[in-house]
Scaffold this motif. Structure first.
Motif, PDB file in Angstrom:
ATOM      1  N   LYS A  38      -7.662 -13.988   4.621  1.00  0.00           N
ATOM      2  CA  LYS A  38      -6.734 -13.693   3.543  1.00  0.00           C
ATOM      3  C   LYS A  38      -6.788 -14.812   2.761  1.00  0.00           C
ATOM      4  O   LYS A  38      -6.965 -15.869   3.055  1.00  0.00           O
ATOM      5  CB  LYS A  38      -5.210 -13.020   4.127  1.00  0.00           C
ATOM      6  CG  LYS A  38      -4.687 -12.415   2.645  1.00  0.00           C
ATOM      7  CD  LYS A  38      -5.031 -10.789   2.956  1.00  0.00           C
ATOM      8  CE  LYS A  38      -4.673 -10.014   1.860  1.00  0.00           C
ATOM      9  NZ  LYS A  38      -4.549  -8.413   2.198  1.00  0.00           N
ATOM     10  N   ASP A  82      -6.572  -7.159  -3.276  1.00  0.00           N
ATOM     11  CA  ASP A  82      -5.246  -6.884  -2.965  1.00  0.00           C
ATOM     12  C   ASP A  82      -4.547  -6.971  -4.149  1.00  0.00           C
ATOM     13  O   ASP A  82      -4.977  -6.663  -5.156  1.00  0.00           O
ATOM     14  CB  ASP A  82      -4.856  -8.102  -1.824  1.00  0.00           C
ATOM     15  CG  ASP A  82      -3.560  -7.675  -1.190  1.00  0.00           C
ATOM     16  OD1 ASP A  82      -3.725  -6.940  -0.249  1.00  0.00           O
ATOM     17  OD2 ASP A  82      -2.483  -8.430  -1.487  1.00  0.00           O
ATOM     18  N   GLY A 141      -2.978  -7.501  -7.247  1.00  0.00           N
ATOM     19  CA  GLY A 141      -3.312  -8.526  -8.568  1.00  0.00           C
ATOM     20  C   GLY A 141      -5.032  -8.658  -8.589  1.00  0.00           C
ATOM     21  O   GLY A 141      -5.380  -9.221  -9.501  1.00  0.00           O
ATOM     22  N   GLY A 187       5.624   1.648  -5.474  1.00  0.00           N
ATOM     23  CA  GLY A 187       4.395   0.909  -6.132  1.00  0.00           C
ATOM     24  C   GLY A 187       3.771   1.878  -7.138  1.00  0.00           C
ATOM     25  O   GLY A 187       4.004   3.203  -6.961  1.00  0.00           O
ATOM     26  N   GLY A 217       0.475   0.842  -8.068  1.00  0.00           N
ATOM     27  CA  GLY A 217      -0.825   0.163  -8.126  1.00  0.00           C
ATOM     28  C   GLY A 217      -2.148   1.050  -7.331  1.00  0.00           C
ATOM     29  O   GLY A 217      -1.860   2.244  -7.170  1.00  0.00           O
ATOM     30  N   ASN A 218      -3.117   0.354  -7.077  1.00  0.00           N
ATOM     31  CA  ASN A 218      -4.180   0.767  -6.349  1.00  0.00           C
ATOM     32  C   ASN A 218      -3.633   1.964  -5.340  1.00  0.00           C
ATOM     33  O   ASN A 218      -4.035   3.080  -4.950  1.00  0.00           O
ATOM     34  CB  ASN A 218      -5.160  -0.141  -5.669  1.00  0.00           C
ATOM     35  CG  ASN A 218      -6.295   0.441  -5.015  1.00  0.00           C
ATOM     36  OD1 ASN A 218      -6.317   0.426  -3.853  1.00  0.00           O
ATOM     37  ND2 ASN A 218      -7.265   0.838  -5.543  1.00  0.00           N
ATOM     38  N   ASP A 261       7.549   0.128  -9.891  1.00  0.00           N
ATOM     39  CA  ASP A 261       7.009  -1.194  -9.940  1.00  0.00           C
ATOM     40  C   ASP A 261       8.031  -2.035  -9.772  1.00  0.00           C
ATOM     41  O   ASP A 261       9.233  -1.862  -9.361  1.00  0.00           O
ATOM     42  CB  ASP A 261       6.244  -1.477 -11.026  1.00  0.00           C
ATOM     43  CG  ASP A 261       6.860  -1.272 -12.490  1.00  0.00           C
ATOM     44  OD1 ASP A 261       8.057  -1.285 -12.498  1.00  0.00           O
ATOM     45  OD2 ASP A 261       6.332  -1.050 -13.490  1.00  0.00           O
ATOM     46  N   SER A 262       7.734  -3.707  -9.878  1.00  0.00           N
ATOM     47  CA  SER A 262       8.687  -4.205  -9.674  1.00  0.00           C
ATOM     48  C   SER A 262      10.131  -4.260 -11.027  1.00  0.00           C
ATOM     49  O   SER A 262      11.135  -5.014 -10.509  1.00  0.00           O
ATOM     50  CB  SER A 262       8.322  -5.889  -9.774  1.00  0.00           C
ATOM     51  OG  SER A 262       7.659  -5.950 -10.883  1.00  0.00           O
ATOM     52  N   ARG A 270       3.938  -0.539 -18.133  1.00  0.00           N
ATOM     53  CA  ARG A 270       4.735  -0.304 -16.969  1.00  0.00           C
ATOM     54  C   ARG A 270       5.181   0.911 -16.600  1.00  0.00           C
ATOM     55  O   ARG A 270       5.218   1.924 -17.396  1.00  0.00           O
ATOM     56  CB  ARG A 270       6.100  -1.277 -17.598  1.00  0.00           C
ATOM     57  CG  ARG A 270       5.762  -2.660 -17.899  1.00  0.00           C
ATOM     58  CD  ARG A 270       5.252  -3.473 -16.970  1.00  0.00           C
ATOM     59  NE  ARG A 270       6.211  -3.620 -15.746  1.00  0.00           N
ATOM     60  CZ  ARG A 270       5.698  -4.072 -14.668  1.00  0.00           C
ATOM     61  NH1 ARG A 270       4.386  -4.391 -14.490  1.00  0.00           N
ATOM     62  NH2 ARG A 270       6.408  -4.342 -13.688  1.00  0.00           N
ATOM     63  N   ALA A 312       3.813  -0.760  -2.208  1.00  0.00           N
ATOM     64  CA  ALA A 312       4.199  -2.039  -3.177  1.00  0.00           C
ATOM     65  C   ALA A 312       3.735  -3.169  -2.458  1.00  0.00           C
ATOM     66  O   ALA A 312       2.824  -3.978  -2.630  1.00  0.00           O
ATOM     67  CB  ALA A 312       5.279  -1.962  -3.727  1.00  0.00           C
ATOM     68  N   ALA A 362       1.581  -0.448   2.300  1.00  0.00           N
ATOM     69  CA  ALA A 362       1.445  -1.969   2.051  1.00  0.00           C
ATOM     70  C   ALA A 362       1.619  -2.667   3.306  1.00  0.00           C
ATOM     71  O   ALA A 362       1.845  -1.947   4.449  1.00  0.00           O
ATOM     72  CB  ALA A 362       2.986  -2.199   1.053  1.00  0.00           C
TER      73      ALA A 362
HETATM   74  P1  NDP Z   1      -1.568  -3.516  -6.729  1.00  0.00           P
HETATM   75  O1  NDP Z   1      -1.799  -4.927  -7.317  1.00  0.00           O
HETATM   76  O2  NDP Z   1      -2.715  -2.519  -7.131  1.00  0.00           O
HETATM   77  O3  NDP Z   1      -0.223  -2.884  -6.992  1.00  0.00           O
HETATM   78  C1  NDP Z   1       0.899  -3.585  -6.472  1.00  0.00           C
HETATM   79  C2  NDP Z   1       1.980  -2.615  -6.823  1.00  0.00           C
HETATM   80  O4  NDP Z   1       3.158  -3.057  -6.145  1.00  0.00           O
HETATM   81  C3  NDP Z   1       2.507  -2.576  -8.363  1.00  0.00           C
HETATM   82  O5  NDP Z   1       3.163  -1.374  -8.799  1.00  0.00           O
HETATM   83  C4  NDP Z   1       3.510  -3.664  -8.328  1.00  0.00           C
HETATM   84  O6  NDP Z   1       4.516  -3.578  -9.345  1.00  0.00           O
HETATM   85  C5  NDP Z   1       4.079  -3.681  -6.804  1.00  0.00           C
HETATM   86  N1  NDP Z   1       4.748  -4.913  -6.710  1.00  0.00           N
HETATM   87  C6  NDP Z   1       3.936  -5.832  -6.360  1.00  0.00           C
HETATM   88  N2  NDP Z   1       4.785  -7.171  -5.766  1.00  0.00           N
HETATM   89  C7  NDP Z   1       5.823  -6.599  -5.924  1.00  0.00           C
HETATM   90  C8  NDP Z   1       7.177  -7.005  -5.654  1.00  0.00           C
HETATM   91  N3  NDP Z   1       7.195  -8.424  -5.273  1.00  0.00           N
HETATM   92  N4  NDP Z   1       8.134  -6.269  -5.851  1.00  0.00           N
HETATM   93  C9  NDP Z   1       8.298  -4.892  -6.148  1.00  0.00           C
HETATM   94  N5  NDP Z   1       7.068  -4.221  -6.519  1.00  0.00           N
HETATM   95  C10 NDP Z   1       5.965  -5.214  -6.288  1.00  0.00           C
HETATM   96  O7  NDP Z   1      -2.010  -3.992  -5.402  1.00  0.00           O
HETATM   97  P2  NDP Z   1      -2.311  -2.738  -4.121  1.00  0.00           P
HETATM   98  O8  NDP Z   1      -2.025  -1.359  -4.530  1.00  0.00           O
HETATM   99  O9  NDP Z   1      -3.766  -3.299  -3.807  1.00  0.00           O
HETATM  100  O10 NDP Z   1      -1.443  -3.432  -2.958  1.00  0.00           O
HETATM  101  C11 NDP Z   1      -0.271  -2.838  -2.665  1.00  0.00           C
HETATM  102  C12 NDP Z   1       0.247  -3.158  -1.069  1.00  0.00           C
HETATM  103  O11 NDP Z   1      -0.751  -2.451  -0.122  1.00  0.00           O
HETATM  104  C13 NDP Z   1       0.195  -4.674  -0.774  1.00  0.00           C
HETATM  105  O12 NDP Z   1       1.151  -4.930   0.226  1.00  0.00           O
HETATM  106  C14 NDP Z   1      -1.373  -4.902  -0.252  1.00  0.00           C
HETATM  107  O13 NDP Z   1      -1.309  -5.985   0.670  1.00  0.00           O
HETATM  108  C15 NDP Z   1      -1.393  -3.517   0.565  1.00  0.00           C
HETATM  109  N6  NDP Z   1      -2.758  -3.183   0.819  1.00  0.00           N
HETATM  110  C16 NDP Z   1      -3.673  -2.973  -0.147  1.00  0.00           C
HETATM  111  C17 NDP Z   1      -4.853  -2.856   0.289  1.00  0.00           C
HETATM  112  C18 NDP Z   1      -6.007  -2.335  -0.821  1.00  0.00           C
HETATM  113  O14 NDP Z   1      -7.112  -1.806  -0.478  1.00  0.00           O
HETATM  114  N7  NDP Z   1      -5.727  -2.718  -2.041  1.00  0.00           N
HETATM  115  C19 NDP Z   1      -5.635  -2.640   1.377  1.00  0.00           C
HETATM  116  C20 NDP Z   1      -4.389  -2.645   2.627  1.00  0.00           C
HETATM  117  C21 NDP Z   1      -3.236  -2.974   2.296  1.00  0.00           C
HETATM  118  P3  NDP Z   1       4.500  -4.723 -10.562  1.00  0.00           P
HETATM  119  O15 NDP Z   1       3.216  -4.289 -11.302  1.00  0.00           O
HETATM  120  O16 NDP Z   1       5.517  -4.685 -11.138  1.00  0.00           O
HETATM  121  O17 NDP Z   1       4.152  -6.383  -9.932  1.00  0.00           O
END
Ligand code: NDP
Length: 444
Positions: A124, A164, A166, A235, A237-238, A259-260, A288, A319, A344
């Protein structure tokens, strides 16, 4: 040796790395009985070797913003274990990134990759760089500077990073472009690439779809399906987006995303049309989640709240780590949630895990439930090596088969009467393959 004795040494040797301690304790608690009763494991000091990364790289990442200001971030790559294949694992760009966080993620990755049945070691990496609020050109300059150092240590047969938190297709593109320029090679050195430059169909969807396929397997053990189920997702995101897409497709109703800043609650359901709008908001406009509630009638924004107080049948934490506390877990169970599938990595605290296990619900830990992402990354590597592209249906079929085989492995090693402890099952199944490969390869 007891788990407590072992953990005392891990904590002493890795001070302050609390997420790493948490991830190690989780695995060691499951596998210690096997290690203790298997001389070839304890004599070879397999556990002691597993918790020591093969290599940790730390480097300076200098870059200039649009106003000409200079910034210095820290780049890190933890190459944890290469017993069963080249290092493989994502890159995270988030202000909370430090060595301990990446060691936890790399450690989890070792067992997750083993579960996929594909030949991938665990790693990682990432940086404390925050892409939020940065222009595209700033993100590009950062990614180019990051890769200018990282490129020395990675390669299609050495270490293959991916995305991952960001790090999405935009960042992967800039990182890949710089690698190609420095090496003068077009190879499968990164996964999650764009479709017209070496990417695989279904890779963007894979983690979310995989978490839903895994949940469907768990539900089937109780003769249940997603039809008519109410589903909460955290979450946006992806992982969250494609989890919601697949739940909709299988007949469930998704009522939250977050989201956060907080959670959006839409009791009418976040259907495919609303999801398309949301994907545009998050992936293109980089807005957002609160804007969803302003846009759709009947939706409300719960500022500062996570989704876990909302009654549901199935929950997908998608998330970040430790986003479900013991209190959250108790609220979920009390309100009727009987299936949790972790998109996650390590989203549930150890106390929260205890609550789920004590309640006897279907609880799929991240290293099993979210392995679909890295599994399709493995399929992307295969396609790159073969210089071919498989059709969407082919990749999706393989993903479904892999998630089903992970589920079977978890049940094989985690079944206890009528109950399956998926935590124990995933840890043991992932461990055995890696431990045996380490022994076969001698003391390295
Ligand atoms: P993204 O960056 O696409 O999305 C992350 C999401 O989680 C956003 O909505 C973000 O909100 C929220 N988030 C991130 N950090 C925090 C925090 N500290 N508190 C609250 N919300 C938070 O990431 P992914 O969707 O790719 O990843 C999400 C999870 O899945 C992670 O744990 C990652 O390790 C895991 N994962 C991802 C894989 C992948 O293929 N992408 C594979 C396996 C696991 P905000 O915009 O406000 O930060």
């Amino acid at each position: 040796m007891s788990v407590e004795d072992f953990m005392r040494r891990v904590v002493e040797k890795n001070p302050g790395e609390v997420e790493f301690h948490q991830a190690v304790r989780d695995v060691v608690s499951s596998v210690m009985p096997i290690v203790q009763s298997t001389p070839r494991y304890y004599e070879a000091k397999i556990l002691e070797r597993l918790v020591e990364p093969e290599r940790v790289l730390i480097f300076r990442v200098p870059w200039e913003d649009d106003g000409g200001q200079i910034h210095i971030n820290r780049g890190i790559r933890v190459e944890m274990n290469s017993a069963i294949g080249p290092y493989k694992g994502g890159l995270r760009f988030h202000p909370t990134v430090y060595v301990g966080l990446l060691k936890f993620l790399a450690f989890e990755q070792v067992f997750k990759n083993s579960l996929t049945t594909l030949p991938m070691g665990g790693a990682k990496g990432g940086s404390d760089f925050n892409p939020k609020g940065k222009s595209n050109r700033e993100v590009m300059r950062f990614c180019q500077s990051f890769m200018t150092e990282l490129f020395r240590y990675i390669g299609p047969d050495t270490d293959v990073p991916a995305g991952d938190i960001g790090v999405g297709v935009r960042e992967i593109g800039y990182l890949f472009g710089q690698y190609k320029r420095l090496k003068n090679e077009f190879t499968g050195v990164i996964t999650g690439k764009g479709l017209n430059w070496g990417g695989s169909l279904i890779r963007p969807e894979a983690t979310g779809y995989g978490a839903v396929y895994f949940a469907a397997e768990m539900l089937a053990t109780r003769k249940e399906s997603f039809k008519g189920k109410t589903v909460t997702v955290s979450g946006s995101g992806n992982v969250a987006q494609y989890t919601a897409e697949k739940v909709n497709e299988l007949g469930g109703k998704v009522i939250t995303l977050s989201d956060s800043d907080g959670t959006v609650l839409d009791m009418n359901g976040i259907d495919s049309e609303k999801l398309t709008w949301l994907m545009n908001l998050k992936n293109i406009r980089r807005g957002r989640i609160s804007e969803y509630a302003e846009h759709f009638d009947g939706a409300e924004f719960l500022e500062g709240h996570r989704p876990w107080e909302v009654p549901c049948d199935v929950a997908f934490p998608s998330a970040t780590h430790n986003e479900i506390s013991a209190e959250d877990a108790r609220a979920l169970v009390k309100n009727g949630c009987f299936c949790v599938s972790e998109g996650a990595n390590m989203p549930t605290t150890p106390e929260g895990v205890e609550v789920f296990l004590a309640a006897g619900i279907l609880y799929g830990p991240g290293k099993a439930a979210n392995a679909g992402g890295v599994a399709v990354s493995g399929l992307e590597m295969s396609q790159n090596a073969l210089h071919i592209n498989w059709p969407r249906e082919e990749v999706d079929r393989r993903l479904r088969e892999i998630m089903a085989s992970i589920h079977t492995a978890c049940v094989r090693h985690g079944k206890d009467g009528d109950f399956t402890n998926y935590v124990k099952g995933a840890n043991i199944a992932g461990f055995i393959k890696v431990a045996d490969a380490m022994i076969d390869q001698g003391l390295v």
